[in-house]
Design a protein around this motif. Structure first.
Motif, PDB file in Angstrom:
ATOM      1  N   LEU A  78     -23.984 -52.315 -15.374  1.00 51.33           N
ATOM      2  CA  LEU A  78     -24.962 -53.190 -14.728  1.00 51.33           C
ATOM      3  C   LEU A  78     -24.259 -54.275 -13.914  1.00 51.33           C
ATOM      4  O   LEU A  78     -24.695 -54.612 -12.806  1.00 51.33           O
ATOM      5  N   ILE A  79     -23.160 -54.814 -14.432  1.00 52.33           N
ATOM      6  CA  ILE A  79     -22.378 -55.822 -13.695  1.00 52.33           C
ATOM      7  C   ILE A  79     -21.877 -55.235 -12.381  1.00 52.33           C
ATOM      8  O   ILE A  79     -22.002 -55.847 -11.315  1.00 52.33           O
ATOM      9  N   LYS A  80     -21.323 -54.028 -12.445  1.00 49.12           N
ATOM     10  CA  LYS A  80     -20.803 -53.378 -11.229  1.00 49.12           C
ATOM     11  C   LYS A  80     -21.932 -53.115 -10.236  1.00 49.12           C
ATOM     12  O   LYS A  80     -21.782 -53.331  -9.035  1.00 49.12           O
ATOM     13  N   PHE A  81     -23.062 -52.650 -10.746  1.00 45.84           N
ATOM     14  CA  PHE A  81     -24.193 -52.337  -9.880  1.00 45.84           C
ATOM     15  C   PHE A  81     -24.691 -53.586  -9.151  1.00 45.84           C
ATOM     16  O   PHE A  81     -24.944 -53.565  -7.946  1.00 45.84           O
ATOM     17  N   LEU A  82     -24.836 -54.702  -9.883  1.00 46.14           N
ATOM     18  CA  LEU A  82     -25.328 -55.947  -9.276  1.00 46.14           C
ATOM     19  C   LEU A  82     -24.330 -56.515  -8.276  1.00 46.14           C
ATOM     20  O   LEU A  82     -24.708 -56.993  -7.198  1.00 46.14           O
ATOM     21  N   ALA A  83     -23.045 -56.457  -8.621  1.00 49.00           N
ATOM     22  CA  ALA A  83     -22.011 -57.001  -7.733  1.00 49.00           C
ATOM     23  C   ALA A  83     -21.904 -56.205  -6.439  1.00 49.00           C
ATOM     24  O   ALA A  83     -21.561 -56.753  -5.389  1.00 49.00           O
ATOM     25  N   LEU A  84     -22.198 -54.908  -6.486  1.00 51.26           N
ATOM     26  CA  LEU A  84     -22.064 -54.051  -5.304  1.00 51.26           C
ATOM     27  C   LEU A  84     -23.361 -53.912  -4.502  1.00 51.26           C
ATOM     28  O   LEU A  84     -23.330 -53.497  -3.344  1.00 51.26           O
ATOM     29  N   SER A  85     -24.494 -54.262  -5.115  1.00 49.76           N
ATOM     30  CA  SER A  85     -25.773 -54.124  -4.413  1.00 49.76           C
ATOM     31  C   SER A  85     -26.334 -55.463  -3.953  1.00 49.76           C
ATOM     32  O   SER A  85     -27.125 -55.517  -3.003  1.00 49.76           O
ATOM     33  N   GLY A  86     -25.967 -56.548  -4.645  1.00 55.37           N
ATOM     34  CA  GLY A  86     -26.531 -57.855  -4.324  1.00 55.37           C
ATOM     35  C   GLY A  86     -27.960 -58.013  -4.810  1.00 55.37           C
ATOM     36  O   GLY A  86     -28.639 -58.980  -4.459  1.00 55.37           O
ATOM     37  N   MET A  87     -28.446 -57.086  -5.617  1.00 50.16           N
ATOM     38  CA  MET A  87     -29.821 -57.161  -6.111  1.00 50.16           C
ATOM     39  C   MET A  87     -29.945 -58.196  -7.219  1.00 50.16           C
ATOM     40  O   MET A  87     -28.961 -58.531  -7.888  1.00 50.16           O
ATOM     41  N   ARG A  88     -31.152 -58.701  -7.416  1.00 44.15           N
ATOM     42  CA  ARG A  88     -31.434 -59.593  -8.534  1.00 44.15           C
ATOM     43  C   ARG A  88     -31.463 -58.761  -9.816  1.00 44.15           C
ATOM     44  O   ARG A  88     -31.830 -57.584  -9.795  1.00 44.15           O
TER      45      ARG A  88
END
Length: 368
Positions: free
Chosen positions: A193-203
């Motif tokens: 989840l950390i990687k996903f948020l850092a790479l997508s910029g999503m909330r």
């Protein structure tokens, strides 16, 4: 006025007609006396005129704050989302606690509202939230003829909030810090989840609310239309109209999406879970936002020496894009900001940091 005898009782009924101001139709009012006398006719005429006046111009009821809020919430329930009702409910319940549920609304003044709010000792940000909800209820009551005035609340200013200085060390991570954090966290579900948020910029709430059908790997886009309301435990519409859009899937993000799909496929098979959620708990439900936020804070403090919130991953994404040479409008579009003010703040501080690095590099460089 005319007289109608009532044979069954022997009494006299006096009747008068009037035109109803709402419908334009003729209606009747009446009153009954024992005998038809001049004195009774005079008294009947007075009573009938009073009845007509009360029906045509009903006396305003002095509503209590609780009664007005109940009327408002019943009306709001016809159009508002459940999360909005709950959120408003908490704030309005707090207003009743501070001002008194049985307070007559028409007797409220800006002075007693302000003093009651300040005596609570709550922060200006919290009080401004309460004031906004209270103003909304009173305005609604005024527009719907339940109260005759705005009670002066429309003249009330927001409670002053001390200006916070931007501390870039608390808002986002540098690239090496993010890499170090990912190497140190041991919970695979949270790491993904950390990687996903850092790479997508999503909330974070937007990511938790994603369904597999929202991710189109063929067209390389993520459809963002909803967010997870952790307080009320339900999916609701995205934060703003600007938030409802698509996020482009770049190669790095696509690789992480494949990792997530593989991890959660094993989870489905291992626990017999059936759900369309992109990421989910062992019970097949939405991930626990507060559990993840607590884990993230604890690990950033342990690894980086400062506790960060999950929203810092969104700022980190913006920061890394700026370092890669993207412009403010481009980053703002990526983050789906309604305006670029927040993006601009990040940009200013990232630029300042890069300038300091540039200056330091020059200091340690010999040209001749």
């Amino acid at each position: 006025m005319w007289v109608k005898p009532t044979p069954s009782t022997g009494k006299i009924r006096y009747v008068e007609t009037y035109v109803d101001h709402l419908t334009g139709k003729k209606k009747e009012v009446s009153c009954t006396f024992e005998k038809d006398t001049a004195k009774n006719r005079k008294e009947a005429a007075r009573i009938l005129q009073e009845k007509i006046r009360s029906k045509q111009d009903p006396e305003e009821k002095e509503l209590t704050l609780q009664e007005l809020i109940q009327e408002y919430r019943a009306d709001l329930a016809l159009t508002a989302k459940e999360s909005t009702l709950r959120r408003n409910g908490f704030a309005l319940a707090a207003c009743m606690d501070l001002l008194g549920a049985d307070t007559i609304v028409s007797r409220l003044t800006p002075r007693n509202i302000k003093s009651s709010f300040l005596r609570s000792g709550k922060s200006p940000v919290t009080l401004n939230g309460y004031l906004k909800r209270l103003k909304g209820v009173i305005l609604w009551g005024y527009r719907n003829d339940l109260i005759s005035s705005m009670c002066g609340i429309d003249k009330m200013d927001r409670f002053p909030v001390p200006e916070e200085k931007w501390d870039e060390t608390l808002k986002y991570m540098e690239r090496d810090e993010l890499v170090r954090l990912l190497s140190e966290v041991d919970q695979e579900e949270h790491k993904l989840l950390i990687k996903f948020l850092a790479l997508s910029g999503m909330r974070c709430g937007e990511a938790i609310a994603l369904h597999r059908s929202d991710i189109d790997l063929q067209k390389k886009v993520i459809h963002v239309s909803k967010t997870w309301d952790a307080n009320n435990k339900l999916e609701t519409a995205a934060k703003t109209a600007a938030s409802t859009a698509t996020v482009f899937i770049q190669p790095e993000l696509e690789n992480v999406i494949h990792e997530i799909n593989a991890y959660y496929l094993q989870k489905r098979l291992r626990h017999g879970i059936r759900t369309d959620l992109f990421m989910f708990s062992r019970k097949g439900e939405h991930l626990q936002y507060y559990t993840f936020n607590k884990y993230f804070k604890e690990n950033t403090e342990r690894v980086l020496g400062r506790a960060l919130t999950t929203h810092s991953l969104r700022h980190t994404h913006a920061s890394l894009l700026f370092e890669a040479g993207f412009t403010v409008p481009e980053v703002s579009a990526r983050l789906r900001h309604a305006d670029s003010r927040v993006t601009q703040e990040i940009y200013i501080h990232v630029t300042k940091r890069l300038q300091e690095k540039y200056n330091e590099h020059l200091r340690n460089t010999s040209i001749l």
